[in-house]
Design an enzyme around this catalytic site. Structure first.
Site, PDB file in Angstrom:
ATOM      1  CG  ASP A  57     -51.823   4.348 -39.215  1.00 30.21           C
ATOM      2  OD1 ASP A  57     -52.216   5.461 -39.633  1.00 30.21           O
ATOM      3  OD2 ASP A  57     -50.758   4.179 -38.577  1.00 30.21           O
ATOM      4  CG  ASP A  61     -51.274   8.425 -36.609  1.00 24.60           C
ATOM      5  OD1 ASP A  61     -51.773   7.359 -37.029  1.00 24.60           O
ATOM      6  OD2 ASP A  61     -51.951   9.450 -36.388  1.00 24.60           O
ATOM      7  CG  ASP A 134     -71.981   6.197 -33.674  1.00 23.71           C
ATOM      8  OD1 ASP A 134     -72.860   6.568 -32.890  1.00 23.71           O
ATOM      9  OD2 ASP A 134     -71.410   5.085 -33.605  1.00 23.71           O
ATOM     10  CG  ASP A 236     -73.813   6.711 -28.352  1.00 23.82           C
ATOM     11  OD1 ASP A 236     -73.465   5.528 -28.422  1.00 23.82           O
ATOM     12  OD2 ASP A 236     -73.525   7.457 -27.398  1.00 23.82           O
ATOM     13  CD  GLU A 295     -75.851   2.118 -27.659  1.00 24.77           C
ATOM     14  OE1 GLU A 295     -74.998   1.355 -27.206  1.00 24.77           O
ATOM     15  OE2 GLU A 295     -75.870   3.324 -27.409  1.00 24.77           O
ATOM     16  CG  HIS A 370     -68.354   0.247 -30.703  1.00 26.03           C
ATOM     17  ND1 HIS A 370     -69.614   0.053 -31.249  1.00 26.03           N
ATOM     18  CD2 HIS A 370     -68.473   1.260 -29.823  1.00 26.03           C
ATOM     19  CE1 HIS A 370     -70.449   0.922 -30.694  1.00 26.03           C
ATOM     20  NE2 HIS A 370     -69.791   1.674 -29.840  1.00 26.03           N
ATOM     21  CG  ASP A 371     -70.415  -0.319 -26.980  1.00 25.69           C
ATOM     22  OD1 ASP A 371     -69.346   0.309 -26.886  1.00 25.69           O
ATOM     23  OD2 ASP A 371     -71.509   0.228 -27.218  1.00 25.69           O
TER      24      ASP A 371
END
Ligand code: TEU
Ligand code: CA
Length: 601
Positions: A57, A61, A134, A236, A295, A370-371
């Site tokens: 970050d 935030d 992506d 994707d 993917e 990430h899945d």
């Protein structure tokens, strides 16, 4: 790296393995690769996946952003990786963390600006790192201007950008909507008295690729990013783009009989899928030196070649789901079999996928993204005494197979699942809506939450662990998702100064792969396939024969090497524990999760 670390090293074993690496490194690499046919940079690359929301970050935030990534490029460079794949960074209301795009040419507000993007890309290219974005083009966000127009009236010029089913025809035939509480892929929109199709959440309406205008929009958008210098796309659910727009009735029985019970195989078999990929290739991809990876949702060993064979002129690579699906109990949402997964089956799957691409096409390999949950928890052993060895073992596996490795950020540190106890800690639409589905049907919520400790996607999405300061040095604010409390000891700063850390092991293994074509292109052969504890294989290229031994168990035992290795007639290339493996009479003592590679003389 070796010279920098040299003075730090005390263990003689490490010094000798470091020297050994130097010897290989300084050899003229191009000579080592000469004579290899069909060489491509993306076959030789190590891809490092960064989940932007959780990497660094830059403005406090609590959400990772592009400036944050730019500030850490030297770290990425230090890993030795070639390509960074960034999950979606485009404008999005974040129903599914950026997999719902409201403007394909804009940057998500939380992530920064297009200037921040240009700076990031420049910083990567200056360091010789390529950037893969992506492409989320099966669906957009329902907040995309196209969809706002499309839903506004039945005669709007954008109506056919999406799939609509007029309600006067009755209810549309079932299609799955993965992230919906009721599981339906159709949503009724009263404004025009029609249903629209969404294979994921209702916030992610499926684009109508059968409409040439939609394809042109997507292709133009791809050119926009390529003209900026982007080096490729991860695509994707690209196998889902084409639909039979008559929407015939498909029953569960059809899916069971024709698609082995797997809806995604049906979704991946649209009538014009390969026409569209060929068109994408001729219109866009063929004009740039870029890499593409699908993917491969719904893609099987039988259909994989249609996507990636060079003479098809479609895509370069795809990643399959067979490996990461192993070990879950059937019909129970990502609940692991208490017995764990079966290594014999694991070996079968990865060997099969090697053979799929043995003569044509090119494979990929990954154990986390990430899945997926963290690979250490899911495929290794995250108990403190085994964390390091089993992390390093998995890294050895990923980087010694004949396939482009996709390595997930944080796995190099040995990050593991956070294992939330309560649903309130989850941020992922998938877990939250699945919880509601189970709640609505009066199912066992506790059982579901237990399963999620291993299977949930958020386990792989917690903030990257930079140091032992507050929030692991990820943010000065409140992180959008909890930081794994083990950050105090498992973090970059701590591992940087430890020559034996998982981080430094990853760097070593990347170097070894990059310097030795046998690990990239060498023929793979599985040995001892029925052994339930050891994954052993050879990689052979020309006169070189390397042997990889991976003890996937927590047992110590004497192992009879399933290839001939005469005493002293081998060179140790890498080893994941301090104890050097000694091969005598073709036998070796293996420690828990020990992994090593030797070159047989
Ligand atoms: O995932 C597509 C996909 O097949 C998912 O159903 C995946 O199997 C699921 O996450 C497993 O739990 C892609 C993206 O990678 C994912 O992050 C998105 O949520 C999804 O598409 C929708 O865009
Ligand atoms: Ca931020």
């Amino acid at each position: 790296m070796c010279t920098r670390l040299f003075w730090l090293l005390s263990a003689t074993m490490l010094i000798s393995s470091c020297k050994l690496m130097d010897k290989k490194d300084t050899k003229d690499n191009s000579a080592r690769f000469s004579g290899i046919p069909d060489r491509k940079w993306w076959k030789e690359a190590v891809v490092y996946q960064v989940y932007p929301r959780s990497f660094k970050d830059g403005n406090g935030d609590g959400v990772g952003d592009l400036k944050g990534i730019t500030s850490k490029l030297d770290y990425i460079k230090s890993l030795g990786v070639d390509v960074v794949w960034l999950n979606p960074i485009f404008s999005s209301p974040n129903a599914d963390n950026g997999y719902d795009i409201s403007d394909y040419r804009g940057i998500m507000k939380e992530f920064g600006t297009i200037q921040d993007f240009d700076e990031l890309l420049k910083g990567m290219h200056e360091r010789g790192i390529k950037l893969v974005l992506d492409l989320v083009a099966n669906h957009s966000s329902d907040e995309h201007e196209w969809f706002k127009q499309s839903r506004s009236s039945r005669t709007n010029p954008y109506r056919d950008y999406y799939h609509w089913w007029p309600a006067e025809k009755g209810k549309p035939p079932f299609r799955p909507g993965s992230f919906e509480v009721d599981g339906s892929g159709w949503r009724f929109d009263s404004l025009t008295n029609a249903y629209y199709l969404h294979y994921f959440s209702y916030k992610q309406p499926d684009l109508n690729w059968e409409n040439p205008k939609v394809r042109k929009e997507i292709f133009d958008m791809m050119k926009f990013w390529f003209d900026k210098g982007v080096d490729g796309f991860r695509m994707d659910v690209i196998p889902f783009i084409s639909k039979d727009t008559t929407f015939p009735v498909i029953t569960q029985k059809d899916i069971d009989e024709k698609y082995n019970g797997d809806w995604s195989q049906y979704l991946a078999s649209g009538p014009h899928l390969h026409d569209y990929l060929k068109e994408m290739n001729s219109e866009v991809l063929s004009k740039y030196d870029v890499m593409t990876v699908a993917e491969g949702a719904g893609v099987t060993a039988a259909t994989a070649h249609n996507f990636v064979d060079a003479d098809r002129n479609e895509l370069n690579m795809l990643y399959h789901f067979e490996g990461v699906s192993l070990g879950y109990l059937p019909g129970q949402f990502k609940h692991m079999d208490p017995k764990g997964y079966d290594l014999v089956q694991f070996k079968e799957i990865y060997s099969k996928w090697d053979s799929v691409f043995e003569y044509k096409g090119w494979g990929t390999i990954y154990l986390g993204n990430h899945d997926q949950p963290r690979m250490l928890t899911r495929w290794g052993n995250d108990a403190p005494e085994f964390r390091e060895a089993s992390s390093k073992l998995l890294t050895t596996f990923l980087l010694s197979m004949r396939a482009t490795p996709y390595y997930y950020f944080g796995d190099e540190l040995g990050m593991n699942n956070i294992k939330f106890d309560k649903i309130e800690d989850y941020r992922d639409i998938e877990s939250i809506n699945m919880y509601k589905t189970i709640q609505n049907s009066g199912g066992d919520l506790q059982y579901f939450l237990e399963g999620q400790k291993i299977g949930a996607r958020d386990n792989g999405r917690t903030p990257f662990q930079w140091d032992s300061s507050a929030n692991a040095g990820f943010t000065t604010g409140t992180p959008w998702i909890k930081v794994n409390p083990n950050y105090k000891t498992i973090n970059v700063a701590a591992e940087e100064s430890d020559p034996n850390s998982t981080l430094n092991y990853f760097r070593k293994m990347v170097k070894l792969r990059k310097a030795n074509p046998v690990l990239i292109y060498g023929k793979y052969e599985l040995l001892d396939k029925n052994n339930p504890h050891v994954y052993a294989y050879t990689r052979v290229l020309g006169k070189e024969k390397w042997l990889v031994i991976l003890n996937f168990s927590k047992e110590t035992f004497e192992y009879k090497i399933p290839a001939t290795v005469n005493d002293g007639q081998y060179e140790l290339m890498i080893n994941n524990i301090t104890q050097v493996p000694e091969i005598k009479d073709n036998k070796v003592k293996l420690s828990p999760y020990q992994a090593f590679i030797i070159a047989i003389k």
